[in-house]
Design an enzyme around this catalytic site. Structure first.
Site, short mmCIF file in Angstrom:
data_model
loop_
_atom_site.label_atom_id
_atom_site.label_comp_id
_atom_site.label_asym_id
_atom_site.label_seq_id
_atom_site.Cartn_x
_atom_site.Cartn_y
_atom_site.Cartn_z
N GLY A 99 -26.68 -19.13 13.00
CA GLY A 99 -26.57 -17.80 12.48
C GLY A 99 -25.27 -16.98 12.79
O GLY A 99 -24.57 -16.99 11.95
N ARG A 100 -25.31 -16.50 13.99
CA ARG A 100 -23.75 -15.83 14.35
C ARG A 100 -22.37 -16.44 13.97
O ARG A 100 -21.66 -15.76 13.36
CB ARG A 100 -23.96 -15.45 15.56
N TYR B 100 -43.26 -11.56 14.24
CA TYR B 100 -43.87 -11.27 12.92
C TYR B 100 -44.96 -11.49 12.89
O TYR B 100 -45.78 -12.17 13.88
CB TYR B 100 -43.13 -11.96 11.66
N LEU C 138 -26.79 -20.34 19.59
CA LEU C 138 -25.41 -20.25 20.14
C LEU C 138 -24.91 -21.91 19.98
O LEU C 138 -24.66 -22.21 20.87
CB LEU C 138 -25.51 -19.92 21.73
N ARG D 20 -40.91 -21.61 10.53
CA ARG D 20 -39.97 -21.08 11.77
C ARG D 20 -40.99 -20.71 12.76
O ARG D 20 -41.75 -19.90 12.51
CB ARG D 20 -38.88 -20.00 11.38
C1 LIG Z 1 -27.47 -10.00 13.07
C2 LIG Z 1 -28.69 -10.82 13.29
C3 LIG Z 1 -29.74 -10.74 12.58
C4 LIG Z 1 -30.88 -11.74 12.60
N1 LIG Z 1 -31.93 -11.62 11.57
C5 LIG Z 1 -32.86 -12.52 11.79
C6 LIG Z 1 -33.89 -12.40 10.86
O1 LIG Z 1 -34.09 -11.56 9.89
N2 LIG Z 1 -34.97 -13.45 10.82
C7 LIG Z 1 -34.94 -14.47 11.63
O2 LIG Z 1 -35.62 -15.42 11.58
N3 LIG Z 1 -33.77 -14.63 12.38
C8 LIG Z 1 -32.92 -13.63 12.53
N4 LIG Z 1 -31.89 -13.70 13.61
C9 LIG Z 1 -31.80 -14.84 14.41
C10 LIG Z 1 -30.93 -15.94 13.74
O3 LIG Z 1 -31.78 -16.63 12.61
C11 LIG Z 1 -30.95 -17.26 14.87
O4 LIG Z 1 -32.44 -17.80 15.16
C12 LIG Z 1 -30.21 -16.53 16.25
O5 LIG Z 1 -29.19 -15.70 15.97
C13 LIG Z 1 -29.84 -17.98 17.24
O6 LIG Z 1 -29.09 -18.71 16.49
P1 LIG Z 1 -27.16 -18.25 16.39
O7 LIG Z 1 -26.92 -18.66 17.73
O8 LIG Z 1 -26.64 -19.42 15.60
O9 LIG Z 1 -27.19 -17.01 15.92
C14 LIG Z 1 -30.86 -12.71 13.48
C15 LIG Z 1 -29.65 -12.77 14.09
C16 LIG Z 1 -28.54 -11.90 14.17
C17 LIG Z 1 -27.29 -12.41 14.90
#
Ligand SMILES: Cc1cc2nc3c(=O)[nH]c(=O)nc-3n(C[C@H](O)[C@H](O)[C@H](O)COP(=O)(O)O)c2cc1C
Length: 219
Positions: free
Chosen positions: A175-176, A36, A153, A83
């Protein structure tokens, strides 16, 4: 962007924070990662301009100016998070070490916690997603004395708790795992024996008392 446009963006962030306070939000997280605008200013790979906002140093100056303005709008009691992509994961890009040093300056400027992600700036960057793959960035920021949040993850409650216990991060952000199971935190509280941490609406109690929770295969 011209210097004047960057200065307008700094003022725009202050105005956005003012609106957030007026709208009743409890805190603000500035997004300066994932390619961004603020990340593009921070990275030497994308901020190739000269002048006061040029290069990594100019990008840091811009984000510090935004943090000062936003902190002034939030007052002392509302949390301010930032962030960051702790590493660009690209040759010549920002490194985790640079980010840890910068996080100290962010903290002094009024940031409460750095939410530590990675990458997202350049297309084609390959890094293998594995359990906790972005945790080293959070650990480096925390080792520099700045509260950090870990992502990437983290899906298992015991792993999440261990990352906080071993000092890798102050908080774990998901996140996921939460997309797959919005009740992840409730299941984690049970898995970790922390049912005292659950704040269950009274009508839900029949669904959440321990005897009603077997099996826990949703984890
Ligand atoms: C469908 C999806 C959309 C995401 N959108 C954003 C977003 O708009 N802004 C952001 O900072 N991170 C976004 N992320 C990244 C997550 O915030 C996170 O940092 C990343 O998925 C790793 O964490 P996790 O393994 O717990 O998902 C997105 C991730 C996923 C899977």
């Amino acid at each position: 962007m011209s210097d004047a446009e960057i200065e307008r963006v700094i003022a725009d962030f202050a105005a956005a924070a003012r609106r957030a306070v007026a709208a009743g939000f409890d805190g603000v997280e500035l997004h300066a990662g994932h390619g961004y605008l603020l990340h593009e200013l921070l990275s030497p790979l994308t901020n190739t301009r000269g002048g006061p906002w040029g290069g990594r140093a100019g990008g840091e100056r811009a984000l510090l100016a935004i943090v000062a303005e936003v902190r002034a709008e939030l007052g002392e009691d509302r949390p301010l998070l930032v962030r960051l992509s702790t590493s660009d994961v690209a040759p010549g890009g920002t490194t985790v070490e640079q980010t840890a040093a910068f996080a100290v300056r962010l903290r002094s400027a009024g940031v409460d916690l750095v939410d530590c992600s990675a990458g997202g700036l350049e297309p084609g960057v390959e890094y293998a997603p594995a359990r906790g793959y972005q945790v080293p960035g959070a650990a480096a920021v925390r080792a520099a004395g700045v509260p950090s949040g870990a992502v990437g993850l983290i899906t298992d409650p015991a792993h999440a708790a261990a990352l906080v216990a071993d000092g890798s991060a102050d908080v774990v952000l998901l996140g996921r795992a939460m997309l797959r199971n919005p009740h992840w935190a409730r299941h984690a509280a049970h898995a970790l024996g922390r049912t005292d941490a659950l704040d269950v609406p009274i009508p839900y109690l029949r669904a959440w008392h321990p005897g009603a929770l077997e099996p826990l295969e949703l984890m």
